[in-house]
Design an enzyme around this catalytic site. Structure first.
Site: not given
Length: 188
Positions: A157, A134, A151, A121
């Protein structure tokens, strides 16, 4: 037109890495993690075949003379072993593949510092797509420059570890190594 790509495989205590360099620019264009060299080679070959452009075919050859790429290979090994954060540009790389959205996400991931994490997010907000967490996750899963495009520093979250293309166990190990390294550096 044929484009020449060279590959090599390195092994460390953490894991192995399959590296692919673009002969034209000498930049790293693909870095995949794992210890099974033949499996990773097959994955890269399949990926390249899938992404061949109408006018470009990729010729993947084993790197025999590593002198040109020696520093990048050494730096990637350091990065993989988490001995220290590498300065920007220590390993020249480029996005040979990816959509505009994926590249936007990957470029934003470059801003997540060694020893820190962000959520999917957070990244979505930073790229101006606050409802696209997503999609950010899918872009992270499509990242083919392991560690360089970090990554592994992206969490759910709830701040818990979520999927990682090369295993959640490896993601946890990489983050723990970075955290330890950051603490060690702050004591200097």
């Amino acid at each position: 037109m044929k484009e020449l790509l060279y590959y090599t495989f390195i092994e460390t205590e953490v894991t192995g890495a399959f590296l692919v360099f673009r002969e034209k620019t000498q930049n790293l264009v693909f870095a995949s993690l794992g210890n099974d060299k033949l499996f990773l080679l097959g994955k890269v070959e399949g990926f390249l075949k899938k992404h061949e452009k109408q006018d470009t075919m990729y010729d993947l050859q084993e790197l025999k003379e590593a002198e040109t790429y020696k520093k990048s290979i050494e730096n990637y090994t350091i990065c993989l072993e988490n001995k220290m954060p590498l300065p920007s540009g220590a390993i020249p790389f480029e996005f040979l593949f990816g959509t505009d959205f994926q590249r936007k996400v990957w470029n934003e991931l470059l801003n997540v510092e060694h020893g820190h994490v962000a959520t999917y997010g957070d990244i979505a907000k930073r790229i101006g797509k606050p409802t696209a967490a997503r999609s950010v996750g899918r872009a992270c899963g499509s990242n083919n420059l392991a560690l360089l495009v970090p990554c592994h520093r992206i969490v759910g979250s709830n701040r818990k570890l979520t999927g990682y293309k090369w295993s959640c166990k490896l993601k946890e190990q990489l983050l723990n190594n970075e955290k330890e390294n950051s603490l060690s550096l702050s004591r200097l």
